[in-house]
Design a protein around this motif. Structure first.
Motif, PDB file in Angstrom:
ATOM      1  N   CYS A 186       0.857  -1.185   0.000  1.00 20.92           N
ATOM      2  CA  CYS A 186       0.000   0.000   0.000  1.00 20.92           C
ATOM      3  C   CYS A 186       0.889   1.230   0.000  1.00 20.92           C
ATOM      4  CB  CYS A 186      -0.913   0.004   1.225  1.00 20.92           C
ATOM      5  SG  CYS A 186      -0.019   0.069   2.803  1.00 20.92           S
ATOM      6  N   LEU A 219      -3.388  -3.480  -1.693  1.00 18.37           N
ATOM      7  CA  LEU A 219      -4.549  -2.732  -1.231  1.00 18.37           C
ATOM      8  C   LEU A 219      -5.083  -1.876  -2.367  1.00 18.37           C
ATOM      9  CD1 LEU A 219      -6.439  -1.727   1.038  1.00 18.37           C
ATOM     10  CD2 LEU A 219      -4.726   0.034   1.542  1.00 18.37           C
ATOM     11  N   THR A 279      -4.036   2.855  -2.563  1.00 18.96           N
ATOM     12  CA  THR A 279      -3.501   2.045  -3.650  1.00 18.96           C
ATOM     13  C   THR A 279      -2.096   2.510  -4.037  1.00 18.96           C
ATOM     14  OG1 THR A 279      -5.762   1.885  -4.504  1.00 18.96           O
ATOM     15  CG2 THR A 279      -3.984   1.134  -5.953  1.00 18.96           C
ATOM     16  N   GLY A 323      -3.928   3.678   4.515  1.00 15.41           N
ATOM     17  CA  GLY A 323      -3.502   2.898   3.359  1.00 15.41           C
ATOM     18  C   GLY A 323      -4.280   3.245   2.109  1.00 15.41           C
TER      19      GLY A 323
END
Length: 257
Positions: free
Chosen positions: A40, A69, A49, A47
């Protein structure tokens, strides 16, 4: 045909997942003995992307499973159509890049699992391993949410038990583990370290644990203006020694059980 990574995990006494916010963190997690990573960025926001470049480099350099993530922004988990489309595209990229799993989730405006959109994300993931993230911790009814997540075919759900830390939410986590009854892994996360993970294992009955094992590093900059415009300080990354301490604590707890 060899066993899948999920089957291999189920045969283990415990699994340690490290939230890695960079290539350096991912390498430290692997060096310290982590079972897999959740890749992440922006851990300080819960968190988000990571970039395609980061995903590609981590997948190339790591031999342990890499789960990514997929969360397009900070804040709540009720997404606009454009955000949902972005998540589907990110999931498709992860599948094409050879990642092992994705960590996703979406809620409706009234605090229930958005089953329709989660189905679409699961379809975009194809055969990737699926983790439902801590959106469950802000659901109206976590027990009902867990049943919906199981019905969607997720492998595990990450939760703090609806509390600020997994230790504070340990009683709720125990209830989720008992409700799951082996149908899905309930993975505690939030505030977990080598000093409390054995107690958390005993309190919850969980076998998979999520931590960042991070430490702050000093800035590499020699020049730092007084105001710094809010951009002063070094990075925070996972530390191999802290990961190793966590793994060793679980080893000891598993042997004593």
């Amino acid at each position: 045909m060899g066993a899948t990574s999920v089957e291999q995990e189920r045969a283990k006494a415990y699994v340690v997942e490290i939230a890695a916010n960079s290539l350096a963190s991912a390498l430290a997690a692997q060096e310290g003995g982590a079972s897999r990573i959740e890749l992440c960025t922006a851990l300080e926001l819960g968190g988000l992307t990571p970039s395609p470049g980061q995903i590609a480099l981590v997948r190339e350099r790591l031999s342990i499973p890499v789960h990514v993530l997929v969360r397009p922004r900070a804040g709540d988990f009720a997404y606009a159509d454009e955000e949902h489309a972005t998540m589907l595209a990110d999931i498709a990229y992860c599948a094409a890049a050879g990642c092992d799993g994705v960590v996703v989730g979406a809620l409706t405006a009234d605090g229930q699992v958005d089953v329709a959109r989660c189905w679409e994300m699961a379809a975009a993931a194809g055969g990737l391993d699926l983790t439902f993230h801590r959106a469950i911790d802000v659901c109206r009814d976590p027990a009902a949410a867990l049943e919906a997540i199981i019905g969607l075919g997720f492998t595990r759900v990450l939760s703090s038990g609806g509390a600020a830390s997994a230790m504070d939410g340990s009683a709720n986590l125990r209830r989720l583990v008992e409700q799951a009854a082996g149908r899905i892994e309930v993975m505690p996360g939030a505030g977990i370290d080598a000093d409390n993970v054995a107690s958390l294992m005993a309190a919850t009955g969980a076998r998979q644990f999520h931590a960042s094992a991070k430490r702050a590093l000093p800035s590499l900059m020699r020049f730092a203006p007084a105001s710094a415009l809010g951009m002063a300080g070094g990075e925070t990354r996972s530390d191999a020694a802290e990961v190793r301490r966590l793994v060793q604590a679980l080893d000891a707890a598993a042997r004593a059980a």
